[in-house]
Design an enzyme around this catalytic site. Structure first.
Site, PDB file in Angstrom:
ATOM      1  N   HIS A  75       0.959  -1.106  -0.024  1.00 46.69           N
ATOM      2  CA  HIS A  75       0.182   0.013  -0.136  1.00 46.69           C
ATOM      3  C   HIS A  75       0.878   1.321   0.135  1.00 46.69           C
ATOM      4  O   HIS A  75       1.794   1.170   0.868  1.00 46.69           O
ATOM      5  CB  HIS A  75      -0.932  -0.168   1.234  1.00 46.69           C
ATOM      6  N   TYR A 203      -9.165   5.182   7.903  1.00 44.16           N
ATOM      7  CA  TYR A 203      -9.342   5.430   9.401  1.00 44.16           C
ATOM      8  C   TYR A 203     -10.285   6.540   9.235  1.00 44.16           C
ATOM      9  O   TYR A 203     -10.233   7.523   8.703  1.00 44.16           O
ATOM     10  CB  TYR A 203      -8.137   6.089   9.764  1.00 44.16           C
ATOM     11  N   PRO A 295      -3.575  -0.056  19.159  1.00 42.45           N
ATOM     12  CA  PRO A 295      -3.382  -0.598  17.717  1.00 42.45           C
ATOM     13  C   PRO A 295      -3.644   0.596  16.657  1.00 42.45           C
ATOM     14  O   PRO A 295      -3.407   0.352  15.488  1.00 42.45           O
ATOM     15  CB  PRO A 295      -4.686  -1.413  17.711  1.00 42.45           C
ATOM     16  N   LYS A 299       1.354  -0.528  15.266  1.00 42.70           N
ATOM     17  CA  LYS A 299       2.828  -0.818  15.429  1.00 42.70           C
ATOM     18  C   LYS A 299       3.252  -1.911  16.285  1.00 42.70           C
ATOM     19  O   LYS A 299       4.680  -2.040  16.492  1.00 42.70           O
ATOM     20  CB  LYS A 299       3.103   0.631  16.407  1.00 42.70           C
ATOM     21  N   TYR A 386       4.229   6.350  10.039  1.00 43.75           N
ATOM     22  CA  TYR A 386       3.069   5.227   9.620  1.00 43.75           C
ATOM     23  C   TYR A 386       4.142   4.243   8.933  1.00 43.75           C
ATOM     24  O   TYR A 386       3.812   3.017   9.061  1.00 43.75           O
ATOM     25  CB  TYR A 386       2.057   5.761   8.832  1.00 43.75           C
TER      26      TYR A 386
HETATM   27  C1  PHB Z   1      -5.280  -4.591  10.945  1.00 48.48           C
HETATM   28  O1  PHB Z   1      -5.631  -4.980   9.493  1.00 48.48           O
HETATM   29  O2  PHB Z   1      -5.734  -5.299  11.723  1.00 48.48           O
HETATM   30  C2  PHB Z   1      -5.108  -3.326  11.293  1.00 48.48           C
HETATM   31  C3  PHB Z   1      -4.651  -2.031  10.551  1.00 48.48           C
HETATM   32  C4  PHB Z   1      -4.440  -0.986  10.854  1.00 48.48           C
HETATM   33  C5  PHB Z   1      -4.418  -0.748  12.104  1.00 48.48           C
HETATM   34  C6  PHB Z   1      -4.875  -1.774  13.157  1.00 48.48           C
HETATM   35  C7  PHB Z   1      -4.866  -3.117  12.599  1.00 48.48           C
HETATM   36  O3  PHB Z   1      -4.173   0.531  12.569  1.00 48.48           O
END
Ligand code: PHB
Ligand code: APR
Length: 392
Positions: A75, A203, A295, A299, A386
Site C-alpha cells: 500500500h 481510518y 492499535p 505498531k 506510519y
Molecule cells: C489490521 O488490519 O488489523 C489493522 C490495520 C491497521 C491498524 C490496526 C489493525 O491500525
C-alpha cells in the site's frame, strides 16, 4: 528432571521470540523457544496486519519473505475520513516508502516453518514456565510438558512472552518503573468474507466513534469499531455491526462498504504501557512483554521486531568480542524508538477516537484532522511515522 543447555533461552513464540530465534540462528547462535500454546493456536491467532517497510526488508533478508512478497498487499497510502469526506495520505510521495498488509499470523506461519526447516527448536504446549537466577551468568528456565519437568540452563534469557507472560513479573518489584495510560474505549474487530471496499486502509473519525477499514486478502475484509472497553460482544449481532460500520465509514457519494459473512468477532481494550529498563541481569524483555501500544498506528508487531533486531545484534557482538557494551545499552537503544512509537500511537488514537466531554476538544480534534490532511508538513509527519522510522 531433564536438563538441557542453550545459549539463549527464549520464552514465547510470537513475532518477537521467533524473529529473535531465527536472527540468532543466522548468526550462529543457538537458542530454544518455549511456547505455552499449540502451534495451531499460534498460527491461527488473528492480530494486526500492517508491516512497516523496515520490517518487510528484515524478513526478506532473513529468508522468510517469499510468501510475504507474493501475497502481501503493498500500500502506498492510507485514507483519513472525517466529516463524511476522504483525504488520502500519499506515502510514496511523502516518504518514498510503502507498507505491506499481511496478517501477523501469516508472518508467524512463515517464521515457524523457517525455524523448523533449519533445525530450530520450538517446544509448544509447555506449562508452568518459570525463570530463575536472572542476575547470574547462568540463568535457568524451568517448565513442564506432558507432566514431565525440564530445566534449560542458558547464557541469556529473552522474555518474549507478551503482555501477560511470566518474564516481566519475575523481575523483583522495585527494579522496574511502569509508565501506563488506559483509554476509555476498546475496538470491536471483525473478519468478514467480503472483498475490501477500497484498495487502501480507511481510518474514519465519526460522531458515533472511530471506525477502520482494513483487509487481509482480495477476498477478506478486516474492520473495527470503537466501543466501550467493557462492551459485551453479545450486544453486537451481525446486523448491528454492519449498520454501524456503514454509518461511520460513509464517505464520498457512490462509495459503499461491501458486506459478507462475519467469520470472527472480538473486543480488545486499548492501553499504552512501557517498563523501564527492558532488562534485569541476564534477562532481556522484548515486544509486548515490555511495552504495549494502542492499535491505531498498527505498531505492535513492528516494535517487537525492532527490539529483537537490536537484541540479536547485541548478542552477536557479545559472542564475537566478549564485550557486553551493546547488551548494556540494549534497553536505552530500544526505548528511544519505543517512546517515539508510543507518542505516534497515542497521537493517532487521540486524533481519531470520539471522547466524551469537552466540546472544545471536539473542535480541536477536527482542526487537527483538517491540518493533517491539508498541510504537507503535517501529513509528512504522519506518513514517516506510519511507514516506520528508520532503524538506527
Ligand atoms: C489490521 O488490519 O488489523 C489493522 C490495520 C491497521 C491498524 C490496526 C489493525 O491500525
Ligand atoms: N510461557 C510460554 N509462552 C508464553 C507464556 C508463558 N508463560 N505467556 C505467553 N506466552 C506466549 C504467548 O502464547 C504468545 O505466543 O508468548 C507469545 C507472545 O507473543 P505476542 O503476544 O504476539 O507478543 P510479541 O511477540 O511481543 O509480539 C507483539 O503481537 O501481541 C501482538 O499486537 C501485538 O503485534 C503485537 C505483537
Amino acid at each position: 528432571m531433564s536438563k538441557t543447555r542453550t545459549q539463549v533461552g527464549i520464552v514465547g513464540a510470537g513475532p518477537a521470540g521467533l524473529v529473535l530465534s531465527h536472527l540468532l540462528h543466522l548468526q550462529g547462535i543457538d537458542s530454544l523457544v518455549l511456547e505455552n500454546r499449540s502451534r495451531q493456536y499460534c498460527e491461527e491467532r488473528i492480530r494486526a496486519g500492517v508491516l512497516e517497510w523496515g520490517t518487510v526488508e528484515l524478513l526478506i533478508q532473513m529468508g522468510v519473505g517469499d510468501r510475504l512478497q507474493r501475497e502481501g498487499l503493498v500500500h502506498h497510502g492510507i485514507e483519513i475520513r472525517f466529516a463524511g469526506r476522504g483525504h488520502r495520505i500519499d506515502f510514496k510521495d511523502l516518504t518514498g516508502r510503502a507498507i505491506t498488509v499481511y496478517g501477523q499470523h501469516e508472518v508467524i506461519k512463515d517464521l515457524i516453518r523457517a525455524r523448523l526447516d533449519s533445525g530450530g527448536q520450538i517446544v509448544f504446549d509447555v506449562d508452568q514456565v518459570s525463570v530463575h537466577d536472572l542476575d547470574t551468568v547462568a540463568p535457568r528456565i524451568c517448565y513442564s510438558k506432558e507432566g514431565k519437568s525440564h530445566e534449560i540452563v542458558c547464557d541469556f534469557i529473552a522474555g518474549c512472552d507478551g503482555f501477560h507472560g511470566v518474564c516481566r513479573p519475575s523481575i523483583p518489584p522495585g527494579a522496574l518503573t511502569v509508565y501506563e495510560r488506559n483509554y476509555p474505549f476498546g475496538w470491536l474487530g471483525i473478519l468478514a468474507e467480503a472483498a475490501p471496499s477500497s484498495e487502501e486502509l480507511i481510518y474514519a473519525h465519526h460522531d458515533r466513534g472511530f471506525a477502520l477499514h482494513s483487509m487481509r486478502s482480495p477476498l477478506i475484509t478486516r474492520l473495527y469499531l470503537q466501543c466501550s472497553p467493557e462492551e459485551d460482544v453479545a450486544n453486537w449481532p451481525d446486523e448491528r455491526i454492519w449498520k454501524e460500520l456503514q454509518t461511520r465509514l460513509a464517505g464520498d457519494p457512490g462509495w459503499r462498504l461491501n458486506e459478507g459473512q462475519i467469520l470472527q468477532k472480538g473486543i480488545t481494550g486499548m492501553r499504552s504501557f512501557v517498563v523501564e529498563p527492558m532488562q534485569f541481569g541476564r534477562m532481556f524483555l522484548a515486544g509486548d512483554a515490555a511495552h504495549i501500544v494502542p492499535p491505531t498506528g498498527a505498531k505492535g508487531l513492528n516494535l517487537a521486531v525492532a527490539d529483537v533486531r537490536v537484541l540479536a545484534h547485541s548478542l552477536k557482538d557479545f559472542y564475537t568480542t566478549g564485550r557486553a557494551d551493546l547488551l548494556d545499552q540494549y534497553s536505552a537503544t530500544c526505548l528511544r524508538r519505543v517512546w517515539r512509537v508510543q507518542r505516534f500511537s497515542w497521537w493517532m488514537t487521540s486524533m481519531l477516537h470520539r471522547h466524551e466531554g469537552n466540546p472544545f476538544d471536539e473542535r480541536r480534534q477536527l482542526a487537527e484532522l483538517d491540518y493533517v490532511t491539508t498541510s504537507r508538513a503535517a501529513s509528512q509527519s504522519l506518513a514517516e511515522n506510519y511507514v516506520g522510522l528508520p532503524m538506527d
